[in-house]
Design an enzyme around this catalytic site. Structure first.
Site: not given
Length: 519
Positions: A148, A188
Site C-alpha cells: 500500500s 477520483k
C-alpha cells in the site's frame, strides 16, 4: 652549539632563536620568549614554547580534517516498522534532516509496513523528493513488505532495494474501514493515486505500467520478480551488502547529480527518540481503547465522589491521550457513543436497584461499541477481541462490585455513636413505666417508654437519644410505621402534654399523627 652575546651580567641563549628561525615559525622574535633570571644571568627558555606551538599546529593541520572526513563518510539508517502515520512521517523527516545536516553520503530507510494514511505517505514522499542527500529505500528484513503506502514510498526513492523473501505492491486505495471506495469518489481517488505513482516511477526510471497495476488491480511481487520487472533496482542480503552494490551509482537530487560513495561508509542509525516511541505507542488501537476505558472509569469515580482529586486527574490525562490516539485512527462515532452509554448504564446500576438489568445493558452496549469503535477491517487497525472481552468484564465487575459496595457503605446507617443507636432493636430488662432499663448492643441503658407500659422481656426499638438515656417504643415486626432500617425517618410529634423526643416513623405514620393532633 651555543652562541651568546654579553651585555653586563645578562646573557641570552640564542641557539633556540636560530633553530626557530630556520623552521620559519611565525612569532619567532625575542619579545615572544620568556626570560627567567638566574644566579649567573638570564637564560631564555624557548624549547617548551616551541613544543606547544608545534602540537597546536599539528592538531589544526591533521586532526580537524580527519574529523570532517568521519562526518562526511556516514550513511544515516532510519528503521521503519509498522503503520505509516503522522508519527512515522515525522520520524522519517527527522532522519532525512539529520543526513543533510551532517552531509551524509546517503540516507537508508529500512522499510517494513502494511500501509497507512495517505496524508502521512505524501508528507514522506515530498520530503524524499526535496532531499539533497540521496535516499535509498530498503525493504527489509526477510519477511518484510512494502504494501500500500509502502509501495509509493519505495517508488519515490533514488535507489530501491529489497531483501530476500520480501514483497511489494497491493497499493489500491481503500476507505478508513478497509473497504473499497465506490462510485465517483472511489474513481477520483484511484485516478489520483495512479497519477502519483506513475509520476514517481517515471521520475526514477522504473516500471510505470506495473506501478499503475499495483494501484488499480492490487498486484504484488516478490523481490526477484520486482528486480526482473524493473520495479526495484536490486536485491541485497543486508545493509553492508546494499552499500557495496550501490557504490558508484549516479543518482539525481535537487542539488544535482550525485555519485554514491558508500562502500566504505560508516552506518549511523537514527532511532526514534522517547517522545516518538511514546506517540507511536499511542497510535496503537489497543492502547487507545485502554486509555478510553481508563478515562471513563476514573471520571465516573470522580463525579460520584467529588473532591477525590486523584481519579479526576488520572481520568483527565487518560482522556486527552485517548483523544490524541483516536485522532490518528479511523473511528466510528456510533461505537464511541455506545461505549459512553455502557458506562452510564454501569453507573446507574450502582445507584438504582434494577436486579442486574442495567448492568446487562451496559455489558451489551460497551461490547458492541468496542467492536464498532475502529472503522477499519485491516488487521493492523483492529482491537484485539480478547482485550475487548477482558476490559468489558473488568469494568462491569468493577462498577457492580467495588463501586456498588462503596456506595452501599456510604448509605449504611452509622453503627456507632448516638446516631448508630437510632432504629436498633433491644430487650426490656425491667418494667418500663415509663422509665426502666433496656439491653441494646451488649450494654444496659436507661430508657423511657413513649407509649404505655413495656413488660420485661419485650422487644423495643430506639426512637431517640438524649445523653445516656434512650427513648424506646414497643417493637412489633408487622406494625406499620415502626420498622427499623434506612427507609424510616426521624420526626418530632406533639400532643397535649408537650414535645416528645424524636420518634422513628414513616410518612404514613406522620400523616396519622398529624390528623390526630388536628382533632
Amino acid at each position: 652549539m651555543k652562541q651568546g652575546g654579553k651585555l653586563g651580567r645578562l646573557t641570552v641563549q640564542t641557539s633556540s632563536l636560530v633553530s626557530c628561525a630556520r623552521l620559519g615559525w611565525p612569532g619567532c622574535v625575542p619579545r615572544d620568549l620568556r626570560i627567567v633570571r638566574t644566579g649567573r644571568g638570564v637564560v631564555v627558555k624557548a624549547a617548551i614554547v616551541r613544543l606547544v606551538l608545534f602540537l597546536l599546529l599539528f592538531s589544526a593541520a591533521f586532526v580537524a580534517p580527519h574529523a570532517r572526513a568521519d562526518t562526511t563518510s556516514q550513511v544515516v539508517l532510519v528503521r521503519v516498522k509498522g503503520v505509516i502515520n503522522p508519527v512515522t512521517a515525522a520520524y522519517i523527516v527527522r532522519g532525512i534532516d539529520t543526513a543533510e545536516q551532517t552531509s551524509a553520503r546517503a540516507v537508508v530507510i529500512q522499510l517494513d509496513t502494511p500501509g497507512g494514511l495517505m496524508d502521512s505517505m505524501r508528507d514522506i514522499i515530498q520530503r524524499m523528493l526535496a532531499s539533497k542527500v540521496p535516499v535509498v529505500v530498503y525493504v527489509s528484513p526477510a519477511g518484510a513488505r512494502a504494501a500500500s503506502a509502502g509501495t509509493f514510498i519505495t517508488m519515490a526513492a533514488n535507489v530501491a532495494a529489497m531483501a530476500p523473501n520480501t514483497n511489494i505492491g497491493a497499493a489500491h486505495p481503500v476507505s478508513g474501514n478497509g473497504q473499497d471506495i465506490s462510485d465517483t469518489m472511489g474513481e477520483k481517488i484511484t485516478n489520483d493515486a495512479v497519477a502519483q505513482i506513475r509520476g514517481l516511477a517515471d521520475e526514477r526510471g522504473r516500471n510505470a505500467d506495473w506501478a499503475e497495476s499495483a494501484v488499480r488491480e492490487s498486484k504484488s511481487l516478490g523481490e526477484r520478480d520486482a528486480v526482473r520487472q524493473n520495479v526495484v533496482d536490486l536485491m541485497a542480503e543486508d545493509v553492508p551488502s546494499l552499500l557495496r552494490q550501490i557504490d558508484g551509482r549516479e543518482v539525481k537530487t535537487p542539488a544535482g547529480p550525485v555519485i554514491l560513495q558508500t562502500a566504505d561508509a560508516t552506518v549511523v542509525p537514527v532511532d526514534m527518540d522517547f517522545m516518538e516511541r511514546f506517540l507511536l505507542m499511542l497510535s496503537d488501537p489497543n492502547i487507545a481503547y485502554l486509555l478510553l476505558s481508563l478515562a471513563m472509569t476514573a471520571l465516573f469515580l470522580e463525579f460520584s465522589n467529588p473532591g477525590a482529586i486523584l481519579p479526576g486527574v488520572v481520568g483527565a490525562i487518560a482522556l486527552l491521550l485517548a483523544l490524541f490516539s483516536l485522532g490518528m485512527l479511523p473511528i466510528n462515532y456510533a461505537g464511541l457513543a455506545l461505549i459512553f452509554l455502557g458506562f452510564i448504564l454501569f453507573f446507574a446500576e450502582v445507584k438504582v436497584v434494577s436486579h442486574g438489568m442495567l448492568a446487562l445493558g451496559g455489558v451489551i452496549s460497551m461490547g458492541l461499541g468496542s467492536l464498532m469503535l475502529i472503522n477499519s477491517s485491516a488487521p493492523y487497525m483492529s482491537i484485539s477481541r480478547p482485550l475487548i472481552a477482558g476490559v468489558v468484564l473488568a469494568v462491569a465487575l468493577f462498577f457492580t462490585l467495588v463501586v456498588g459496595a462503596a456506595v452501599r457503605a456510604l448509605r449504611k446507617k452509622p453503627a456507632s455513636g448516638q446516631e448508630g443507636l437510632i432504629g436498633q432493636i433491644g430487650v426490656a430488662r425491667s418494667l418500663l413505666n415509663p422509665e426502666g432499663y433496656v439491653f441494646i448492643q451488649g450494654a444496659r441503658w436507661d430508657a423511657v417508654a413513649l407509649e404505655g407500659e413495656i413488660q420485661t422481656g419485650e422487644e423495643v426499638i430506639v426512637t431517640g437519644v438524649e445523653g445516656l438515656r434512650l427513648y424506646v417504643m414497643r417493637y412489633l415486626e408487622g406494625r406499620p410505621g415502626l420498622r427499623p432500617g434506612p427507609t424510616v425517618t426521624v420526626r418530632e410529634i406533639t400532643d397535649g402534654e408537650g414535645i416528645h423526643p424524636p420518634l422513628l416513623t414513616t410518612g404514613d405514620e406522620i400523616d396519622r399523627q398529624n390528623d390526630h393532633q388536628e382533632d
